[in-house]
Motif scaffolding. Sequence first.
Motif, short mmCIF file in Angstrom:
data_model
loop_
_atom_site.label_atom_id
_atom_site.label_comp_id
_atom_site.label_asym_id
_atom_site.label_seq_id
_atom_site.Cartn_x
_atom_site.Cartn_y
_atom_site.Cartn_z
N LEU A 1 0.85 -1.18 0.00
CA LEU A 1 0.00 0.00 0.00
C LEU A 1 0.88 1.23 0.00
O LEU A 1 1.88 1.28 0.72
CB LEU A 1 -0.88 -0.01 1.26
CG LEU A 1 -1.96 1.05 1.38
CD1 LEU A 1 -3.09 0.76 0.40
CD2 LEU A 1 -2.50 1.07 2.80
N LEU A 2 0.52 2.22 -0.81
CA LEU A 2 1.16 3.53 -0.77
C LEU A 2 0.14 4.52 -0.23
O LEU A 2 -1.01 4.54 -0.69
CB LEU A 2 1.59 3.98 -2.17
CG LEU A 2 2.87 3.38 -2.71
CD1 LEU A 2 3.12 3.89 -4.13
CD2 LEU A 2 4.06 3.71 -1.83
N TYR B 1 12.96 9.56 -5.29
CA TYR B 1 13.72 9.55 -4.04
C TYR B 1 13.09 8.56 -3.06
O TYR B 1 11.87 8.48 -2.96
CB TYR B 1 13.73 10.95 -3.40
CG TYR B 1 14.46 11.97 -4.24
CD1 TYR B 1 15.76 12.33 -3.93
CD2 TYR B 1 13.85 12.55 -5.34
CE1 TYR B 1 16.45 13.26 -4.70
CE2 TYR B 1 14.53 13.48 -6.12
CZ TYR B 1 15.83 13.83 -5.80
OH TYR B 1 16.50 14.74 -6.57
N VAL B 2 13.94 7.83 -2.36
CA VAL B 2 13.49 6.95 -1.29
C VAL B 2 14.26 7.35 -0.04
O VAL B 2 15.51 7.36 -0.03
CB VAL B 2 13.73 5.46 -1.63
CG1 VAL B 2 13.35 4.57 -0.45
CG2 VAL B 2 12.92 5.07 -2.87
N THR C 1 8.59 -1.53 4.57
CA THR C 1 7.53 -0.79 5.26
C THR C 1 8.12 0.44 5.95
O THR C 1 9.15 0.36 6.62
CB THR C 1 6.83 -1.71 6.28
OG1 THR C 1 6.08 -2.68 5.54
CG2 THR C 1 5.89 -0.93 7.19
N GLY C 2 7.44 1.57 5.75
CA GLY C 2 7.87 2.82 6.36
C GLY C 2 8.73 3.68 5.45
O GLY C 2 8.98 4.84 5.76
N ASP C 3 9.19 3.13 4.32
CA ASP C 3 9.99 3.93 3.39
C ASP C 3 9.16 5.08 2.86
O ASP C 3 7.98 4.93 2.54
CB ASP C 3 10.48 3.08 2.22
CG ASP C 3 11.68 2.22 2.56
OD1 ASP C 3 12.28 2.40 3.64
OD2 ASP C 3 12.03 1.35 1.74
N GLU C 4 9.80 6.24 2.75
CA GLU C 4 9.15 7.42 2.20
C GLU C 4 9.64 7.61 0.76
O GLU C 4 10.84 7.71 0.52
CB GLU C 4 9.47 8.66 3.03
CG GLU C 4 8.73 9.89 2.54
CD GLU C 4 9.00 11.09 3.41
OE1 GLU C 4 8.26 11.28 4.40
OE2 GLU C 4 9.95 11.83 3.09
N PHE D 1 5.02 15.00 -4.53
CA PHE D 1 4.29 14.00 -3.74
C PHE D 1 5.24 13.23 -2.84
O PHE D 1 6.30 12.79 -3.27
CB PHE D 1 3.57 12.99 -4.64
CG PHE D 1 2.45 13.59 -5.43
CD1 PHE D 1 1.15 13.55 -4.95
CD2 PHE D 1 2.68 14.19 -6.66
CE1 PHE D 1 0.11 14.09 -5.68
CE2 PHE D 1 1.65 14.75 -7.39
CZ PHE D 1 0.36 14.70 -6.91
N LYS D 2 4.84 13.07 -1.59
CA LYS D 2 5.54 12.16 -0.67
C LYS D 2 4.57 11.06 -0.31
O LYS D 2 3.43 11.32 0.09
CB LYS D 2 6.03 12.89 0.57
CG LYS D 2 7.24 13.77 0.28
CD LYS D 2 7.95 14.19 1.53
CE LYS D 2 9.19 14.97 1.14
NZ LYS D 2 9.94 15.40 2.32
N LEU D 3 5.02 9.82 -0.47
CA LEU D 3 4.19 8.65 -0.21
C LEU D 3 4.91 7.74 0.76
O LEU D 3 6.14 7.67 0.76
CB LEU D 3 3.93 7.90 -1.53
CG LEU D 3 3.40 8.74 -2.67
CD1 LEU D 3 4.49 9.00 -3.70
CD2 LEU D 3 2.24 8.05 -3.35
#
Length: 123
Positions: free
Chosen positions: A29-30, A92-93, A105-108, A114-116
Amino acid sequence: MGITPVEVDEEVGEEFPFPGEELQPGQALLVVKRGPNAGSTFLIENDVTTAGRSTDGDIFLDDITVSRKHAEILREGTEFTIHDRGSLNGTYVNGERVEGTKLATGDEIQIGKFKLVFFQSGE
């Protein structure tokens, strides 16, 4: 699919409740943390999920800072990776520009403005 949207409150902090109990094995999920559609969620359950400004893509991010075919998320078994598709502004990650990298999980993820936040089942 029955996935409850995750509430986003930028003033409270950076933490999100993990919606893992809603995800089936092999799903991710994003959650849009920042951008014109903050709070939106995108279920990732295909082997290839495209993200960009093209309305033909799986994840439509409508902003001029996003390339039409900006990035794609690939699923191999239970692992997910993101790959930039030659975008002008980059992908970008966790604040680092990447051509391709494994997601956890938790990576931005940042695509244009947009930031997901990425979540996957089983983590």
